[in-house]
Design an enzyme around this catalytic site. Structure first.
Site, PDB file in Angstrom:
ATOM      1  CD  GLU A 145     -15.896 -23.733  30.992  1.00  0.00           C
ATOM      2  OE1 GLU A 145     -15.502 -22.542  30.288  1.00  0.00           O
ATOM      3  OE2 GLU A 145     -17.002 -24.416  30.516  1.00  0.00           O
ATOM      4  CD  GLU A 313     -11.639 -22.340  28.477  1.00  0.00           C
ATOM      5  OE1 GLU A 313     -12.743 -21.994  27.958  1.00  0.00           O
ATOM      6  OE2 GLU A 313     -11.753 -23.749  28.681  1.00  0.00           O
TER       7      GLU A 313
END
Length: 671
Positions: A145, A313
């Site tokens: 991320e 995710e």
């Protein structure tokens, strides 16, 4: 990788090794094909400087190969270990007020620091050499991320040095920089690049052009940080993919640029998050509950490469750190998963396998609870996998085919962040006022950058084209001239690309002839909305009002309050073979519906559905697949076209239970 439809993020270092074969066996029986490993495991893999302990991860990979489960390995550079911090405490990033952000969380790293980069090169080289050719390792995720937690970081001396180099490469000489930054204001002129510092906290105000360059530099720095690792991996792990788990509309790093480095894009999708303060955003809780904002982020991720993607995710249970979100209702996990698939995801990887007993994410729950014993989430996901795996294999590579594009620009977003005008005026939220209406009418959407070829789209919506350059102007002019339908909104053409105001001509600058209007005055609507009439439909505009003076344009809507009552609020101008619309205010939902309604029928062939019921499609050369998704907490009856065939024959093809889905298909006639 045609067989990889479902996976999970796994953290074996959190558990006793005796548990590992139990977990892998359960994963295999559940139908999981792939796991992601090691993206936060630096201290477990290099517990002290130069001491690599890969044996435990080798054991996990041996189990993966035994159970025929594939692996995506992550580089752990989002969490440098304590020994490295002790060696180089100045890799801990500096905030804009000059304070440090210290060890104990994640992303506590300055990505400019040369010593830190040397440690990364050594680690990633050793890691990729050791694991890069393992049979089960099919790909890599660099870091985690990127851009997350870096909203006010890093302003240290190393970042300042790289910023100066970046500026010198861009402007070549200091006189050009002074001109582009307008440094005659407040005695800010520079004699050398060495005098320039990062835009830390000031006594008052900031130079908007400097801050814009800083934001663009920061994005470039993160992309360079990714490339540093990706290039090493490609040297030692050939024929394996590289991806990254992006975060929708997160704006710190340009995903357009990052996507160019990736074999395919991945995304982290959390539909019921704890972090949303709905009181401060027009992306409301209801908007999330109806699946609209999650759909927009999925469309954006697909649009980065105009290709299928992975969910790295996917929410599998309750999300939360200190504060938790809602527990997914029965059916929601499957619904969210199928929404990801509907918008182009070919592989769904759930976060996480088991709820962790320690650390910040103790309450970011997984497929298994803390006890490790299967519960509702486990059985719902297992049933989903068994149900939809044949479908996933069949639709792999198929995509939506939108006729509408929304222009999303990082630089426009940055400029509006620097000077938002109105305290509640936000770039993405404004963009969502258009997306909401399109989504609620089941109109598929792509997102595009400012200089793409838009010729395949019947309608292009370009919110807040605040910064305007010559290439951009030519792109819009060409699109409309060749028959396109363009919608721009307030504050178009206000500034040049360097964030200096346009001078010597009225707004919207060089697009006046395309748009057929001038903007001589405008109004920041602080504590009141402005009344607007559109084709006898009354509603309101909020936050801002460009007061439009048509030159060649036709007036579609007028203001009916304030001192500019009776003047144009929305116009349309015929230019070349196309039409250009100017929307001078942020429309409420009623006005937006009536404004877009004339265009909607030609933009989709999907049937209308009630609010909270979404229909989208994916198609290949032989078949179109229709996903009908019920985001509501009540059963809904849907009118399904007679030429659609239900994919799942074991359920009512017209009635959807709460938080459920049905897939239909229609074969194409090639005769």
């Amino acid at each position: 990788m045609n067989h990889l439809q479902f996976g999970v993020d796994y953290y074996p270092e959190h558990w006793n090794k005796n548990r590992w074969p139990v977990d892998l066996k359960m994963m295999k029986e559940m139908g999981l094909d792939v796991i992601r490993l090691a993206e936060f495991s630096w201290s477990a893999l290099e517990p002290s400087d130069g001491q690599f302990t890969f044996d435990w991860l080798d054991e996990v990979l041996d189990l993966c190969e035994a159970y025929k489960i594939k692996v995506v390995l992550g580089t752990p550079t989002a969490a440098p270990p304590a020994w490295l911090i002790e060696q180089m405490p100045d890799i801990q990033p500096m905030a804009s007020d000059g304070s440090r952000r210290y060890f104990g969380g994640r992303h506590h790293d300055c990505q400019s620091h040369p010593g830190y980069r040397e440690k990364i090169i050594r680690y990633v080289t050793t890691f990729a050499k050791h694991f890069g050719k393992r049979e089960c390792v099919i790909g890599w995720q660099v870091d985690n991320e990127l851009g997350n937690s870096h909203g006010d970081l890093c302003y240290c001396e190393y970042c300042e040095k790289r910023f100066r180099q970046w500026l010198e490469n861009k402007y070549e000489n200091i006189d050009a920089l002074n001109e582009n930054w307008g440094t005659t204001f407040w005695s800010q002129g520079y004699q050398t690049f060495e005098e320039i510092h990062a835009p830390k906290k000031t006594a008052s105000g900031h130079n908007p052009s400097q801050v814009l360059d800083w934001k663009i530099f920061h994005s470039d720095l993160i992309n360079d940080f990714h490339a540093l690792q990706a290039n090493i991996i490609r040297s030692y792990s050939k024929d394996r993919f590289i991806t990254h788990n992006c975060m929708g509309f997160s704006d710190i790093v340009s995903y357009y640029d990052l996507a160019k480095q990736l074999d395919f894009v991945s995304h982290d999708q959390y539909c019921e998050g704890y972090w949303k303060n709905y009181e401060e955003t027009t992306v409301t809780e209801e908007n999330h509950r109806q699946g609209i904002f999650p759909a927009a982020e999925l469309d954006f991720i697909r649009s980065l490469k105009k290709d299928n993607f992975w969910i790295m995710e996917q929410q599998s249970s309750i999300a939360g750190w200190e504060i938790m979100g809602r527990t997914p209702r029965p059916g929601q996990i499957g619904l969210w998963s199928m929404q990801s698939v509907a918008h182009g995801a070919d592989t769904i990887v759930y976060f996480r396998w088991r709820s962790c007993p320690m650390g910040t994410e103790q309450y970011w729950h997984g497929i298994l609870p803390h006890s490790g014993k299967p519960g509702r989430a486990f059985y719902e996901i297992k049933a989903l996998i068994q149900r939809v795996k044949p479908l996933m294999k069949e639709i792999k590579g198929s995509l939506p085919k939108p006729k509408v594009a929304i222009v999303y620009s990082y630089e426009q977003n940055y400029a509006m962040q620097i000077q938002p005008h109105h305290p509640d005026l936000h770039y993405v939220n404004h963009l969502m006022t258009f997306y909401n209406e399109l989504h609620q009418n089941n109109v598929p959407v792509d997102f595009v950058s400012e200089l793409e070829d838009w010729s395949q789209y019947s309608l292009v919506i370009a919110p807040f084209q605040y910064l305007m350059g010559q290439e951009q102007e030519q792109a819009y002019r060409k699109y409309v001239k060749n028959g396109g339908k363009l919608i721009v909104t307030m504050r178009t053409g206000v500034k040049m690309r360097n964030n200096l105001c346009l001078i010597d001509e009225e707004l919207p600058g060089n697009l006046q002839d395309v748009l057929g209007v001038q903007v001589n005055e405008y109004d920041c609507l602080r504590k009141n909305d402005v009344a607007v009439t559109l084709n006898e439909q009354k509603g309101y505009g909020s936050k801002w009002a460009d007061i439009l003076t048509p030159t060649t344009a036709q007036t579609l809507a007028t203001y009916r309050s304030e001192f500019y009552a009776g003047q144009a609020a929305i116009t349309v101008n015929h230019y070349g073979k196309g039409d250009a619309y100017y929307v001078g205010t942020e429309l409420d939902s009623t006005l937006m519906h009536h404004f877009l309604a004339p265009s909607l029928k030609e933009l989709t062939n999907l049937p209308q559905t009630p609010a909270g019921v979404e229909i989208t499609s994916r198609e290949n050369d032989n078949c179109t697949y229709y996903f009908v998704l019920n985001h509501r907490d009540e059963a809904m009856t849907i009118d399904i076209p007679q030429n659609w065939t239900a994919y799942f024959e074991d359920q009512d093809s017209s009635k959807l239970a709460p938080y459920s889905y049905q897939i239909y298909f229609e074969r194409k006639n090639h005769g």
